[in-house]
Motif scaffolding. Sequence first.
Motif, PDB file in Angstrom:
ATOM      1  N   GLY A 118      33.603  36.033  38.306  1.00 14.85           N
ATOM      2  CA  GLY A 118      34.694  35.108  38.627  1.00 14.85           C
ATOM      3  C   GLY A 118      35.392  35.481  39.921  1.00 14.85           C
ATOM      4  N   CYS A 119      35.636  36.770  40.118  1.00 18.98           N
ATOM      5  CA  CYS A 119      36.275  37.225  41.362  1.00 18.98           C
ATOM      6  C   CYS A 119      35.369  36.977  42.558  1.00 18.98           C
ATOM      7  CB  CYS A 119      36.631  38.710  41.265  1.00 18.98           C
ATOM      8  SG  CYS A 119      37.983  39.044  40.126  1.00 18.98           S
ATOM      9  N   SER A 120      34.074  37.153  42.374  1.00 25.36           N
ATOM     10  CA  SER A 120      33.116  36.876  43.442  1.00 25.36           C
ATOM     11  C   SER A 120      33.132  35.384  43.788  1.00 25.36           C
ATOM     12  CB  SER A 120      31.720  37.299  43.003  1.00 25.36           C
ATOM     13  OG  SER A 120      30.775  36.994  43.983  1.00 25.36           O
TER      14      SER A 120
ATOM     15  N   PHE B 152      31.583  42.469  34.019  1.00 20.20           N
ATOM     16  CA  PHE B 152      30.583  41.721  34.779  1.00 20.20           C
ATOM     17  C   PHE B 152      31.026  40.272  34.917  1.00 20.20           C
ATOM     18  CE2 PHE B 152      26.931  38.913  34.994  1.00 20.20           C
ATOM     19  CZ  PHE B 152      26.283  39.407  36.121  1.00 20.20           C
ATOM     20  N   SER B 153      31.494  39.678  33.828  1.00 20.11           N
ATOM     21  CA  SER B 153      31.940  38.280  33.862  1.00 20.11           C
ATOM     22  C   SER B 153      33.175  38.107  34.736  1.00 20.11           C
ATOM     23  CB  SER B 153      32.242  37.799  32.440  1.00 20.11           C
ATOM     24  OG  SER B 153      31.106  37.941  31.627  1.00 20.11           O
TER      25      SER B 153
ATOM     26  N   ASP C 249      35.700  31.640  51.258  1.00 21.49           N
ATOM     27  CA  ASP C 249      34.889  31.700  52.478  1.00 21.49           C
ATOM     28  C   ASP C 249      34.395  30.322  52.863  1.00 21.49           C
ATOM     29  OD1 ASP C 249      35.210  34.409  52.678  1.00 21.49           O
ATOM     30  OD2 ASP C 249      33.221  34.907  51.882  1.00 21.49           O
ATOM     31  N   ASP C 250      33.947  29.552  51.863  1.00 21.60           N
ATOM     32  CA  ASP C 250      33.441  28.191  52.128  1.00 21.60           C
ATOM     33  C   ASP C 250      34.540  27.302  52.683  1.00 21.60           C
ATOM     34  OD1 ASP C 250      31.426  26.186  52.063  1.00 21.60           O
ATOM     35  OD2 ASP C 250      32.332  25.395  50.210  1.00 21.60           O
ATOM     36  N   VAL C 251      35.734  27.405  52.117  1.00 18.79           N
ATOM     37  CA  VAL C 251      36.863  26.594  52.581  1.00 18.79           C
ATOM     38  C   VAL C 251      37.250  26.991  53.998  1.00 18.79           C
ATOM     39  CG1 VAL C 251      39.317  26.095  52.196  1.00 18.79           C
ATOM     40  CG2 VAL C 251      37.730  26.113  50.269  1.00 18.79           C
ATOM     41  N   SER C 252      37.306  28.292  54.290  1.00 19.02           N
ATOM     42  CA  SER C 252      37.705  28.737  55.627  1.00 19.02           C
ATOM     43  C   SER C 252      36.660  28.333  56.665  1.00 19.02           C
ATOM     44  CB  SER C 252      37.946  30.230  55.651  1.00 19.02           C
ATOM     45  OG  SER C 252      36.751  30.929  55.418  1.00 19.02           O
TER      46      SER C 252
ATOM     47  N   ASN D  12      46.884  41.517  37.790  1.00 24.19           N
ATOM     48  CA  ASN D  12      46.454  41.350  39.176  1.00 24.19           C
ATOM     49  C   ASN D  12      45.111  40.634  39.275  1.00 24.19           C
ATOM     50  OD1 ASN D  12      48.676  42.407  40.537  1.00 24.19           O
ATOM     51  ND2 ASN D  12      47.994  44.486  40.130  1.00 24.19           N
ATOM     52  N   VAL D  13      44.204  40.920  38.360  1.00 25.07           N
ATOM     53  CA  VAL D  13      42.927  40.207  38.355  1.00 25.07           C
ATOM     54  C   VAL D  13      43.168  38.727  38.047  1.00 25.07           C
ATOM     55  CG1 VAL D  13      40.742  39.947  37.113  1.00 25.07           C
ATOM     56  CG2 VAL D  13      41.495  42.205  37.818  1.00 25.07           C
ATOM     57  N   ALA D  14      44.034  38.437  37.094  1.00 24.68           N
ATOM     58  CA  ALA D  14      44.344  37.040  36.767  1.00 24.68           C
ATOM     59  C   ALA D  14      44.988  36.326  37.951  1.00 24.68           C
ATOM     60  CB  ALA D  14      45.263  36.978  35.545  1.00 24.68           C
ATOM     61  N   ARG D  15      45.856  37.022  38.661  1.00 25.78           N
ATOM     62  CA  ARG D  15      46.466  36.422  39.853  1.00 25.78           C
ATOM     63  C   ARG D  15      45.423  36.127  40.926  1.00 25.78           C
ATOM     64  NH1 ARG D  15      50.811  40.280  41.734  1.00 25.78           N
ATOM     65  NH2 ARG D  15      50.876  38.851  43.490  1.00 25.78           N
ATOM     66  N   TYR D  16      44.460  37.026  41.078  1.00 23.70           N
ATOM     67  CA  TYR D  16      43.393  36.804  42.052  1.00 23.70           C
ATOM     68  C   TYR D  16      42.530  35.608  41.645  1.00 23.70           C
ATOM     69  CZ  TYR D  16      39.509  37.708  45.204  1.00 23.70           C
ATOM     70  OH  TYR D  16      38.545  37.580  46.179  1.00 23.70           O
ATOM     71  N   LEU D  17      42.261  35.502  40.348  1.00 24.30           N
ATOM     72  CA  LEU D  17      41.438  34.406  39.846  1.00 24.30           C
ATOM     73  C   LEU D  17      42.129  33.055  39.976  1.00 24.30           C
ATOM     74  CD1 LEU D  17      39.960  36.105  36.676  1.00 24.30           C
ATOM     75  CD2 LEU D  17      38.685  35.392  38.703  1.00 24.30           C
TER      76      LEU D  17
END
Length: 126
Positions: free
Chosen positions: A110-112, A105-106, A119-122, A58-63
Amino acid sequence: MEAAKYIAGYGLDAFKYHSRTFFLKAGTTNWGAHNIYVQLLFEIGILGLVSFLALFVNVARYLKGLIKYEPLAFLISISLIVGYLVVAASDNTLVYLVFNWYLWFSIGAGCSLVGLVSDDVSQKLN
């Protein structure tokens, strides 16, 4: 391992306690598991092991949201996840606190970054 324990396991931190049962030459030493997958399967069963792996999937999918805007950050983050899962097969890295701190942390950074990019794109679209 009893077949009845395959689903939910023996409970957390049970591997060391039961290790003398299956390591007959251990003497009086309670050995830990040699890799994460064996330990998780024994302690929290198939459900726990699948949940542990689902966390990384799930983290990889989010990334995946980084591919379009920050492909190098995506590659680094995915490499960290894959590297951790490979190392987990040869060493029990759950007990290495600082190692896990650096990893999460790393991955969190990446998720951040995914959140910042989206946010920038929207904002540009509005």
